[in-house]
Scaffold this motif. Structure first.
Motif, PDB file in Angstrom:
ATOM      1  N   ALA A  62       0.817  -1.221   0.000  1.00 61.58           N
ATOM      2  CA  ALA A  62       0.000   0.000   0.000  1.00 61.58           C
ATOM      3  C   ALA A  62       0.844   1.263   0.000  1.00 61.58           C
ATOM      4  O   ALA A  62       0.342   2.342  -0.334  1.00 61.58           O
ATOM      5  CB  ALA A  62      -0.929  -0.008   1.215  1.00 61.58           C
ATOM      6  N   GLU A  63       2.116   1.158   0.351  1.00 58.14           N
ATOM      7  CA  GLU A  63       2.988   2.333   0.362  1.00 58.14           C
ATOM      8  C   GLU A  63       3.369   2.790  -1.041  1.00 58.14           C
ATOM      9  O   GLU A  63       3.746   3.945  -1.242  1.00 58.14           O
ATOM     10  CB  GLU A  63       4.256   2.032   1.161  1.00 58.14           C
ATOM     11  N   SER A  64       3.258   1.883  -2.027  1.00 60.10           N
ATOM     12  CA  SER A  64       3.711   2.212  -3.379  1.00 60.10           C
ATOM     13  C   SER A  64       2.595   2.254  -4.414  1.00 60.10           C
ATOM     14  O   SER A  64       2.817   2.741  -5.531  1.00 60.10           O
ATOM     15  CB  SER A  64       4.783   1.209  -3.838  1.00 60.10           C
ATOM     16  N   SER A  65       1.410   1.761  -4.082  1.00 62.66           N
ATOM     17  CA  SER A  65       0.307   1.748  -5.047  1.00 62.66           C
ATOM     18  C   SER A  65      -1.008   1.546  -4.312  1.00 62.66           C
ATOM     19  O   SER A  65      -1.020   1.069  -3.169  1.00 62.66           O
ATOM     20  CB  SER A  65       0.503   0.623  -6.070  1.00 62.66           C
ATOM     21  N   PRO A  66      -2.144   1.913  -4.944  1.00 65.36           N
ATOM     22  CA  PRO A  66      -3.439   1.671  -4.305  1.00 65.36           C
ATOM     23  C   PRO A  66      -3.614   0.188  -3.983  1.00 65.36           C
ATOM     24  O   PRO A  66      -3.294  -0.676  -4.807  1.00 65.36           O
ATOM     25  CB  PRO A  66      -4.446   2.141  -5.365  1.00 65.36           C
ATOM     26  N   LEU A  67      -4.116  -0.083  -2.795  1.00 67.43           N
ATOM     27  CA  LEU A  67      -4.238  -1.466  -2.336  1.00 67.43           C
ATOM     28  C   LEU A  67      -5.615  -2.011  -2.695  1.00 67.43           C
ATOM     29  O   LEU A  67      -6.635  -1.558  -2.181  1.00 67.43           O
ATOM     30  CB  LEU A  67      -4.021  -1.539  -0.826  1.00 67.43           C
ATOM     31  N   ILE A  83      -6.032  -6.563   7.474  1.00 68.04           N
ATOM     32  CA  ILE A  83      -5.375  -5.813   6.398  1.00 68.04           C
ATOM     33  C   ILE A  83      -5.838  -4.362   6.405  1.00 68.04           C
ATOM     34  O   ILE A  83      -5.028  -3.427   6.338  1.00 68.04           O
ATOM     35  CB  ILE A  83      -5.665  -6.476   5.033  1.00 68.04           C
ATOM     36  N   LEU A  84      -7.154  -4.153   6.506  1.00 67.60           N
ATOM     37  CA  LEU A  84      -7.676  -2.788   6.457  1.00 67.60           C
ATOM     38  C   LEU A  84      -7.443  -2.030   7.755  1.00 67.60           C
ATOM     39  O   LEU A  84      -7.571  -0.801   7.778  1.00 67.60           O
ATOM     40  CB  LEU A  84      -9.172  -2.828   6.115  1.00 67.60           C
ATOM     41  N   ASN A  85      -7.086  -2.723   8.803  1.00 72.00           N
ATOM     42  CA  ASN A  85      -6.652  -2.053  10.025  1.00 72.00           C
ATOM     43  C   ASN A  85      -5.219  -1.540   9.882  1.00 72.00           C
ATOM     44  O   ASN A  85      -4.838  -0.564  10.525  1.00 72.00           O
ATOM     45  CB  ASN A  85      -6.740  -3.015  11.211  1.00 72.00           C
ATOM     46  N   ALA A  86      -4.438  -2.202   9.014  1.00 72.48           N
ATOM     47  CA  ALA A  86      -3.033  -1.844   8.821  1.00 72.48           C
ATOM     48  C   ALA A  86      -2.826  -0.864   7.675  1.00 72.48           C
ATOM     49  O   ALA A  86      -1.847  -0.101   7.676  1.00 72.48           O
ATOM     50  CB  ALA A  86      -2.204  -3.094   8.572  1.00 72.48           C
ATOM     51  N   ALA A  87      -3.718  -0.886   6.687  1.00 64.76           N
ATOM     52  CA  ALA A  87      -3.545  -0.033   5.503  1.00 64.76           C
ATOM     53  C   ALA A  87      -4.900   0.237   4.871  1.00 64.76           C
ATOM     54  O   ALA A  87      -5.797  -0.605   4.925  1.00 64.76           O
ATOM     55  CB  ALA A  87      -2.625  -0.716   4.496  1.00 64.76           C
ATOM     56  N   ASP A  88      -5.027   1.398   4.256  1.00 63.08           N
ATOM     57  CA  ASP A  88      -6.269   1.719   3.563  1.00 63.08           C
ATOM     58  C   ASP A  88      -6.287   1.011   2.211  1.00 63.08           C
ATOM     59  O   ASP A  88      -5.250   0.846   1.570  1.00 63.08           O
ATOM     60  CB  ASP A  88      -6.398   3.229   3.369  1.00 63.08           C
TER      61      ASP A  88
END
Length: 291
Positions: A62-67, A83-88
């Motif tokens: 998620a840091e480099s592209s939409p997840l 997963i959604l708790n860790a990244a949008d």
């Protein structure tokens, strides 16, 4: 150790008498509604890193592209919620078992980033009818009659019906033996997107399902996938290899002492396309050494 093992099995026996009694549990930083028989709280208590390799992989991606994530065999939604708790991002969950769908909806329906498909992912739309076989909070599928068969959807139809996941970034598959045929089918359906493929590599269950475990590596290599990160089933890094060598390295899972329904070792693997530089960097950070 023998006493604690006996106590644990007695506890499971009691819980398995009322398997789908809803309970609320705090597990690995999130709140989940679970069936009482579900083993996730136990696994997380014994091994705090259990399942966190997938969560960390999603966070790095998620840091480099939409997840955008495809969660095949979503079960109660535990992977999706973590997963959604860790990244949008956005997650498309696929689950066919009605027993777990109730809990999946309880856990994700309040999150607009999650879509649920109530179906069994199949290689194509012509696959024979399957029915659920449940054990300890997980489900595998076996051939069964039409009366209790699960609705099915192929990866090609799934992509066509959900264009918001056209640029799929990460696939998680946990289908107890069917991953070796489903994961390549998903990779083919999204061949232009080159999603990272995270799945369980379990030769024991794969053969029970009637498939050749080693065949997955040849198929993925032909699709341009090259780099493979390997963890044991407790999410401890084993090392990195390639699709050309993974079958040979995976022979360690086929030793006679590992051919049993309980207590065996299997692998979590993340397979990255040769053109996916960000994916390669992510697995190198998570699994720095080679096998």
């Amino acid at each position: 150790m023998a006493v604690s093992t006996a106590k644990r099995r007695l506890g499971w026996l009691i819980r398995d008498r009322f398997p789908f009694r809803p309970v609320v549990r705090e597990v690995q930083g999130v709140t989940l509604v679970l069936p009482w028989s579900h083993r996730l709280p136990d696994y997380a208590r014994w091994g705090p890193t259990y399942g966190q390799n997938l969560v960390e992989l999603a966070r790095l991606v998620a840091e480099s592209s939409p997840l955008t994530v495809l969660d095949v065999g979503a079960n109660v939604g535990d992977s999706t919620v973590q997963i959604l708790n860790a990244a949008d991002g956005r997650v498309l969950c696929i689950e066919a078992d009605p027993a777990y769908l109730e809990f999946l909806h309880r856990n994700v329906d309040g999150d607009k980033r999650v879509s649920v498909v109530e179906a069994l992912l199949s290689v194509d739309d012509e696959q024979a009818a399957l029915t659920a076989v449940r054990t300890g909070g997980t489900t595998r599928f076996a051939e069964g009659g039409d009366a209790d068969a699960m609705p099915m959807v192929s990866p090609t139809r799934l992509r066509a019906e959900h264009p918001e996941f056209d640029r799929l970034r990460l696939v998680k598959s946990d289908t107890d033996g069917y991953d070796v045929v489903l994961v390549p089918a998903v990779a083919e359906a999204w061949a232009d997107a080159h999603p990272i493929l995270f799945f369980e590599y379990d030769p024991y269950l794969t053969r029970i399902a009637g498939h050749d475990p080693v065949s997955v590596w040849t198929r993925l290599e032909a699709l341009g996938y090259r780099d493979v990160a390997v963890w044991d089933n407790g999410a401890t890094p084993v090392g990195r290899t390639t699709t050309a060598e993974a079958g040979r390295h995976g022979a360690v899972l086929d030793v006679p002492g590992n051919q049993r329904s309980r207590g065996r070792t299997y692998w979590d693997v993340a397979v990255v396309h040769a053109d996916d530089l960000a994916g390669q960097a992510a697995i190198q950070e998570l699994v720095p050494g080679l096998i």
